[in-house]
Scaffold this motif. Structure first.
Motif, PDB file in Angstrom:
ATOM      1  N   ILE A   1      28.486  40.604  28.368  1.00 12.46           N
ATOM      2  CA  ILE A   1      27.256  41.158  28.935  1.00 12.46           C
ATOM      3  C   ILE A   1      27.202  42.666  28.716  1.00 12.46           C
ATOM      4  N   SER A   2      28.365  43.310  28.900  1.00 13.14           N
ATOM      5  CA  SER A   2      28.426  44.754  28.695  1.00 13.14           C
ATOM      6  C   SER A   2      28.119  45.120  27.247  1.00 13.14           C
TER       7      SER A   2
ATOM      8  N   ARG B   1      35.381  34.357  44.700  1.00 12.71           N
ATOM      9  CA  ARG B   1      36.561  35.197  44.451  1.00 12.71           C
ATOM     10  C   ARG B   1      37.498  35.176  45.657  1.00 12.71           C
TER      11      ARG B   1
ATOM     12  N   TRP C   1      38.924  34.699  40.240  1.00 12.85           N
ATOM     13  CA  TRP C   1      37.761  33.812  40.305  1.00 12.85           C
ATOM     14  C   TRP C   1      38.250  32.369  40.286  1.00 12.85           C
TER      15      TRP C   1
ATOM     16  N   GLU D   1      33.105  37.046  29.988  1.00 15.35           N
ATOM     17  CA  GLU D   1      31.659  36.993  30.183  1.00 15.35           C
ATOM     18  C   GLU D   1      31.100  38.365  30.540  1.00 15.35           C
ATOM     19  N   ASN D   2      31.797  39.066  31.426  1.00 13.61           N
ATOM     20  CA  ASN D   2      31.360  40.416  31.810  1.00 13.61           C
ATOM     21  C   ASN D   2      31.425  41.373  30.633  1.00 13.61           C
ATOM     22  N   GLU D   3      32.472  41.201  29.819  1.00 10.53           N
ATOM     23  CA  GLU D   3      32.624  42.045  28.633  1.00 10.53           C
ATOM     24  C   GLU D   3      31.495  41.767  27.640  1.00 10.53           C
TER      25      GLU D   3
ATOM     26  N   SER E   1      24.471  44.642  26.507  1.00 10.87           N
ATOM     27  CA  SER E   1      23.703  45.746  27.084  1.00 10.87           C
ATOM     28  C   SER E   1      23.791  46.982  26.198  1.00 10.87           C
TER      29      SER E   1
ATOM     30  N   LYS F   1      35.601  34.843  33.283  1.00  9.19           N
ATOM     31  CA  LYS F   1      34.659  35.770  33.892  1.00  9.19           C
ATOM     32  C   LYS F   1      34.765  37.162  33.273  1.00  9.19           C
ATOM     33  N   GLU F   2      35.987  37.581  32.987  1.00 11.22           N
ATOM     34  CA  GLU F   2      36.189  38.891  32.376  1.00 11.22           C
ATOM     35  C   GLU F   2      35.556  38.942  30.988  1.00 11.22           C
TER      36      GLU F   2
END
Length: 352
Positions: free
Chosen positions: A121-122, A79, A89, A117-119, A125, A114-115
């Motif tokens: 994963i969230s 980053r 990123w 991907e994070n979303e 979860s 990346k955003e």
């Protein structure tokens, strides 16, 4: 820089740069300048590491050592901090040229990726948490319902049948006890299923269609009798399947109760159930002569949760959702064909 390569360097949408072994930018293309928001002079006057996000500096420094050992750096991400304070990123491919003491690098802005991907994963979860909560709720509900069911069976057993002279009353009490016993068995089966390992391979067992159908018919015998259901059953083409017994029981129960619930007014339900194995393809077909669906309007919604199509107050919009998940969770597929006032046909194709 070679004058022939200058247009490629300047017009590239990717970020291109040349750095020296001391850790400073020597040349930067406009795309990198625009992305980071610093002027070219600002970028060249400070160590590259100063623009890297603090948490990534140590990891980047370790990888940079390989460049100084003449080892290319491929698929590396870190980053950078833009002048605005925003983080981006960058995905790097860096090639060292020891004879020139320079590193030639290409960076792609992968911030959006990346955003996402994070979303993702969230969401996974959250889904995992909701799934665990639903499992616990199912287990608790099934467990807690056993007490009132056992109480109901005990109350029926306390009735002195010898004092009842009315045959219809005796038959109704018999049906009540039979239904309660069926419910108790189902609850015990579900609890056992919840206790099993979630590994799909543990769920498979040899399931005999006729046995499951008899069990379901016994559980809702009073409902079937009151509705005047006619069954046309043929399991000669395939008597059993490697599946999950509790799932198959739930599938048949939901299909049959839906056929009764959505029967045409003053038309007794006629339910056809067949199984077949042909050319290695194993299918289970369930048809009725009920209200049916308008496939053009609701065909894509039939297996969704909380969908109701006939305004029936007793409908919760859960049954077909459960059926779909039972089938697909074990690798099968399910299709539906229907027409208004002509009935519905469900076809399950089992995992080969």
């Amino acid at each position: 820089m070679n004058s022939q390569l200058a247009p490629f360097f300047d017009l590239s949408m990717d970020c291109l740069c040349i750095a020296n072994y001391e850790g400073y930018f020597v040349n930067i293309n406009p795309a990198l300048v625009e992305l980071l928001g610093y002027s070219e002079t600002e970028l060249k006057s400070r160590l590259i590491s100063e623009f890297i996000y603090e948490e990534d500096r140590e990891r980047t420094a370790k990888n940079r050592q390989n460049l100084l050992k003449d080892v290319a750096l491929v698929n590396f991400e870190n980053r950078y901090v833009c002048k605005s304070g925003e983080l981006v990123w960058l995905h790097w491919t860096s090639i060292p040229v020891a004879s020139e003491q320079l590193v030639y690098a290409i960076a792609k802005d992968v911030t959006h990726k990346k955003e996402l991907e994070n979303e993702r994963i969230s969401h996974l979860s959250q889904l995992s948490q909701v799934n665990n909560e639903l499992k616990q709720l199912n287990y608790t509900t099934s467990h807690n319902l056993r007490s009132p069911v056992n109480n109901l069976i005990s109350m029926v057993d306390l009735i002195d049948m010898g004092k009842i002279e009315d045959d219809d009353t005796l038959e109704i009490l018999s049906f009540i006890r039979l239904s309660a016993e069926g419910l108790k068995t189902s609850l015990n089966t579900y609890i056992d299923a919840f206790k099993q390992n979630d590994d799909t391979s543990d769920k498979f067992e040899v399931v005999t269609f006729h046995t499951v159908l008899q069990k379901v018919q016994s559980t809702i015998s009073s409902l079937i009798r009151t509705a005047g259901v006619e069954f046309q059953v043929n399991f000669s083409g395939m008597e059993s399947i490697l599946f999950n017994a509790a799932y198959m029981e739930s599938i048949m129960l939901n299909f049959i109760t839906n056929s009764i619930k959505y029967a045409r007014p003053h038309v007794p339900p006629v339910i056809s159930i067949t199984s077949e194995e042909k050319d290695g393809k194993k299918t289970f077909t369930f048809s009725d002569n009920g209200l049916g669906f308008d496939m053009e309007k609701v065909g894509h919604l039939i297996f969704n949760l909380n969908q109701r199509f006939h305004g029936n107050e007793d409908s919760k919009g859960v049954g077909l959702y459960l059926v779909y998940n039972h089938v697909t969770s074990l690798g099968g597929t399910i299709s539906v064909d229907s027409a208004v006032n002509e009935g519905t046909t469900f076809t399950i194709t089992f995992k080969a």
